[in-house]
Design a protein around this motif. Structure first.
Motif, PDB file in Angstrom:
ATOM      1  N   SER A  62     -13.210   0.721  -5.675  1.00 16.15           N
ATOM      2  CA  SER A  62     -12.462  -0.488  -5.334  1.00 16.15           C
ATOM      3  C   SER A  62     -12.272  -1.457  -6.491  1.00 16.15           C
ATOM      4  N   ASP A  63     -12.991  -1.277  -7.583  1.00 18.38           N
ATOM      5  CA  ASP A  63     -12.967  -2.254  -8.673  1.00 18.38           C
ATOM      6  C   ASP A  63     -12.120  -1.865  -9.867  1.00 18.38           C
ATOM      7  N   HIS A  64     -11.459  -0.727  -9.833  1.00 19.89           N
ATOM      8  CA  HIS A  64     -10.673  -0.296 -10.990  1.00 19.89           C
ATOM      9  C   HIS A  64      -9.213  -0.112 -10.615  1.00 19.89           C
ATOM     10  N   THR A  65      -8.313  -0.497 -11.517  1.00 21.18           N
ATOM     11  CA  THR A  65      -6.891  -0.310 -11.257  1.00 21.18           C
ATOM     12  C   THR A  65      -6.419   1.080 -11.682  1.00 21.18           C
ATOM     13  N   THR A  66      -7.141   1.694 -12.620  1.00 20.71           N
ATOM     14  CA  THR A  66      -6.901   3.097 -12.935  1.00 20.71           C
ATOM     15  C   THR A  66      -7.808   3.883 -12.006  1.00 20.71           C
ATOM     16  N   CYS A  67      -7.278   4.230 -10.862  1.00 27.41           N
ATOM     17  CA  CYS A  67      -8.092   4.841  -9.812  1.00 27.41           C
ATOM     18  C   CYS A  67      -8.410   6.299 -10.132  1.00 27.41           C
ATOM     19  N   ALA A 105     -19.615  -1.901  -7.949  1.00 23.71           N
ATOM     20  CA  ALA A 105     -18.405  -1.169  -7.582  1.00 23.71           C
ATOM     21  C   ALA A 105     -18.668  -0.406  -6.289  1.00 23.71           C
ATOM     22  N   GLU A 106     -17.643  -0.317  -5.482  1.00 21.24           N
ATOM     23  CA  GLU A 106     -17.772   0.344  -4.196  1.00 21.24           C
ATOM     24  C   GLU A 106     -16.732   1.443  -4.070  1.00 21.24           C
ATOM     25  N   ARG A 107     -17.174   2.629  -3.780  1.00 22.81           N
ATOM     26  CA  ARG A 107     -16.255   3.729  -3.492  1.00 22.81           C
ATOM     27  C   ARG A 107     -15.982   3.698  -2.004  1.00 22.81           C
ATOM     28  N   TYR A 108     -14.735   3.994  -1.648  1.00 26.60           N
ATOM     29  CA  TYR A 108     -14.389   3.948  -0.235  1.00 26.60           C
ATOM     30  C   TYR A 108     -13.223   4.885   0.070  1.00 26.60           C
ATOM     31  N   TRP A 109     -13.057   5.189   1.340  1.00 29.37           N
ATOM     32  CA  TRP A 109     -11.924   5.965   1.838  1.00 29.37           C
ATOM     33  C   TRP A 109     -10.883   4.950   2.294  1.00 29.37           C
ATOM     34  N   PRO A 110      -9.747   4.781   1.600  1.00 32.85           N
ATOM     35  CA  PRO A 110      -8.715   3.859   2.076  1.00 32.85           C
ATOM     36  C   PRO A 110      -8.264   4.225   3.490  1.00 32.85           C
ATOM     37  N   CYS A 118      -4.419   0.397  -7.063  1.00 32.62           N
ATOM     38  CA  CYS A 118      -4.219   1.516  -7.993  1.00 32.62           C
ATOM     39  C   CYS A 118      -2.899   1.347  -8.740  1.00 32.62           C
ATOM     40  N   THR A 119      -2.971   1.273 -10.062  1.00 34.13           N
ATOM     41  CA  THR A 119      -1.796   1.101 -10.901  1.00 34.13           C
ATOM     42  C   THR A 119      -0.817   2.256 -10.724  1.00 34.13           C
ATOM     43  N   HIS A 120       0.462   1.946 -10.694  1.00 37.31           N
ATOM     44  CA  HIS A 120       1.557   2.924 -10.596  1.00 37.31           C
ATOM     45  C   HIS A 120       1.494   3.744  -9.309  1.00 37.31           C
ATOM     46  N   SER A 121       0.828   3.226  -8.282  1.00 37.47           N
ATOM     47  CA  SER A 121       0.710   3.932  -6.991  1.00 37.47           C
ATOM     48  C   SER A 121       0.186   5.348  -7.170  1.00 37.47           C
ATOM     49  N   ARG A 122      -0.806   5.493  -8.064  1.00 35.51           N
ATOM     50  CA  ARG A 122      -1.354   6.823  -8.303  1.00 35.51           C
ATOM     51  C   ARG A 122      -2.857   6.740  -8.566  1.00 35.51           C
TER      52      ARG A 122
END
Length: 104
Positions: free
Chosen positions: A90-95, A20-25, A52-56
């Motif tokens: 970057s790998d999770h939809t529940t951000c 998994a990679e953390r990043y600054w969009p 990110c699910t539900h734009s959140r």
């Protein structure tokens, strides 16, 4: 014992969470809202990373000083009308937000 250790090591190294990679969009949030729901703080925006699910994305409110500081920072940025940059996985939809920065 060696087989069990080798198997466990192989499973851990082959698991997706290892990569998994953390990043600054790239797109900061200029139009965003902050809300609390069932003990979780949410930052919602149409500009949120597309995965990110539900734009959140959420700020966990587990009671740690780090989580409290993230929430306080977001609350302060909202009160000042600031844009936000944020860090997510970057790998999770529940951000889950793990970093924030105000920008002008």
């Amino acid at each position: 014992m060696k087989i069990t250790t080798a198997l466990l090591t192989g499973l851990l190294l082959g698991s997706p969470f290892c990569f998994a990679e953390r990043y600054w969009p790239a797109v900061p949030l200029s139009d965003w809202s902050l809300s609390l729901n069932n003990g979780v703080a949410y930052i919602t925006s149409a500009q949120m990373a597309t995965h990110c699910t539900h734009s959140r994305a959420q700020i966990n409110m587990s009671g740690t000083e780090f989580d409290k500081a993230l929430y306080a920072y977001a609350l302060s940025a909202k009160a000042k009308g600031k844009k936000l940059k944020y860090v997510v996985d970057s790998d999770h939809t529940t951000c889950v937000i793990s970093g924030l920065a105000e920008i002008d």
